[in-house]
Write an enzyme that holds these catalytic residues in place. Structure first.
Site, PDB file in Angstrom:
ATOM      1  N   THR A  82      29.676  34.895  40.883  1.00  0.00           N
ATOM      2  CA  THR A  82      31.022  33.653  41.085  1.00  0.00           C
ATOM      3  C   THR A  82      30.685  32.842  40.464  1.00  0.00           C
ATOM      4  OG1 THR A  82      32.249  34.913  42.323  1.00  0.00           O
ATOM      5  CG2 THR A  82      33.245  33.042  42.531  1.00  0.00           C
ATOM      6  N   ASP A 258      36.060  37.546  37.218  1.00  0.00           N
ATOM      7  CA  ASP A 258      35.042  36.896  37.126  1.00  0.00           C
ATOM      8  C   ASP A 258      33.871  37.139  36.747  1.00  0.00           C
ATOM      9  OD1 ASP A 258      34.956  38.112  39.566  1.00  0.00           O
ATOM     10  OD2 ASP A 258      33.616  36.771  40.271  1.00  0.00           O
ATOM     11  N   HIS A 259      33.104  38.515  36.434  1.00  0.00           N
ATOM     12  CA  HIS A 259      32.651  39.690  35.960  1.00  0.00           C
ATOM     13  C   HIS A 259      33.323  41.278  36.735  1.00  0.00           C
ATOM     14  CE1 HIS A 259      31.396  39.645  40.682  1.00  0.00           C
ATOM     15  NE2 HIS A 259      31.716  38.410  40.571  1.00  0.00           N
TER      16      HIS A 259
END
Ligand code: GP9
Ligand code: MN
Length: 429
Positions: A82, A258-259
């Protein structure tokens, strides 16, 4: 030292990509609301489980006529997860090869970040809201270095039994309680809201489970659709509130994932989710796609197929806001630009372009997924050149962080941010 800064500036000048003038300033002066979709992968958009859409509200936004959505947008985080995403979005500078740049350098380094730029150039009020501990990822210090005027972490929220799961307040409770703070923010504001319920291990109380878990039998994977569904509902409720109050009329809402939520250690379950026969390292690179959407009343929307990554968000956003950024140290470029180079770095030096991809020592054709086994001389040179471009971009970005180079960079229009000027215990003015 100062010479390193010169090297960086020379590189940025030579690789500068002109933003798309058609979009310059289309959101001038609007509020900016950034909604951080925790661990949210692109494949969830449009995904159905047992005949039911997992994220109906985000799907609607994705396809809306006033949304610019990207479908080849990649996360570029490393170990900082993050915090790397935040680092890139606020600064257009990469996280580090190991650890978290926000943790290691967020307190001590000088930055010229989005909140400071927007506050100084266009009078924005800047704030972050997050239903988790303020010290996580060193946010309580890094945000001061970024120039955020307000940070409302968990301590600003009422936390009753059953409100909190995993790393923070459940998203619906978080959005609900954030409203009273949003109402007090002077316009225009630049506000980031960080959700957290859709975070591994995807735990959710019974009462909030309204879609079944998947059935891959991989315990770390099967709850993912459930918390994603919950996050989507939270967003649906929040957007309804925005509409009711009319806030949607003067606000550009930007969503981003974010991922990944499902890591590269779950190839079998990933194949099952995607209804594919197999899932290899190249598929896993493709799995790094996350949403990026700009949503605003009157915006001319589209689904844009440009390849890009988190490093490119800030230049794209600043162009929409009509804020000139030619003289800032940013490693990304406007994704809406016709000249976008479409070379997307991964933090480990892997990359993907519309034509080629690199994973570890292997190259692939992006379109077919076929591994490039015996490239001819010309192709080999092309692949090496792409790989070198990626390494250069990453290593120069690292030099900025490791050498704290922005302390030497003083554009005339920018007043240096002093972290001591910020106090996150005070009330919104
Ligand atoms: C916690 C949250 C999680 O505040 O942002 O961070 P992550 O584990 O995804 O990096
Ligand atoms: Mn995260």
């Amino acid at each position: 030292n100062v010479n390193d800064l010169r090297t960086v500036r020379k590189y940025l000048k030579e690789s500068y990509v002109k933003p798309n003038p058609e979009y310059t300033g289309v959101a001038k002066g609007k509020n900016v609301l950034i909604i951080h979709l925790e661990s949210f992968q692109q494949f969830l958009i449009g995904y159905k489980w047992k005949g039911k859409e997992v994220t109906p509200n985000l799907n609607k936004i994705y396809h809306a006529k006033d949304t610019i959505s990207f479908d080849n947008f990649f996360n570029q985080v490393g170990q900082g997860k993050t915090s790397d995403a935040e680092m890139m979005l606020e600064n257009s500078i990469f996280g580090l090869q190991s650890g978290s740049a926000m943790s290691s350098y967020g307190t001590s380094n000088t930055f010229e970040s989005a909140p400071a730029i927007l506050h100084q150039k266009d009078g924005y009020t800047t704030a972050v809201m997050h239903g988790g501990e303020g010290s996580f990822w060193n946010r309580n210090n890094a945000y001061k270095s970024f120039g955020y005027q307000y940070f409302m972490p968990l301590s600003y929220y009422q936390n009753k039994p059953g409100y909190y799961v995993g790393y923070g307040l459940k998203d619906k409770i978080f959005f609900d309680q954030s409203i009273k703070y949003i109402e007090r923010l002077p316009h225009p504001f630049y506000l980031k809201m960080i959700t957290v319920t859709n975070h591994y291990p995807y735990d959710l109380d019974k009462k909030n489970q309204s879609i079944d878990k998947t059935d891959t039998k991989d315990e770390t994977v099967d709850g993912y659709v459930q918390t994603a569904h919950y996050l989507d509902q939270a967003i649906g409720e929040f957007m309804a509130w925005m509409k009711k109050t009319g806030l949607d009329k003067n606000t550009l809402v930007m969503f981003y994932g974010d991922h990944y939520g499902i890591s590269g250690n779950h190839h079998k379950a990933s194949a099952q989710l995607l209804k594919k026969e197999s899932f290899n390292d190249f598929d896993n690179l493709n799995f790094q796609r996350v949403p990026l959407m700009f949503h605003m009343k009157g915006l001319k929307g589209k689904i844009d197929h440009t390849y890009g990554g988190e490093i490119d968000v800030l230049p794209t956003l600043l162009n929409l806001l009509g804020v000139k950024d030619k003289d800032t140290i940013q490693f990304g470029h406007d994704l809406l630009s016709k000249d976008a180079p479409q070379i997307v770095a991964q933090r480990n030096g892997d990359f993907i372009t519309p034509e080629y991809a690199k994973v570890s020592a292997d190259y692939y054709y992006t379109k077919t997924g076929q591994r490039i086994v015996h490239p001819d001389k010309k192709l080999k040179a092309k692949l090496t050149s792409l790989s070198n471009q990626v390494t250069t971009q990453l290593s120069l970005s690292d030099r900025v962080i490791n050498g704290n180079l922005l302390r030497f960079y003083k554009p005339k229009w920018f007043t240096k941010v002093e972290p001591k000027d910020y106090d996150y215990n005070k009330e919104v003015a």
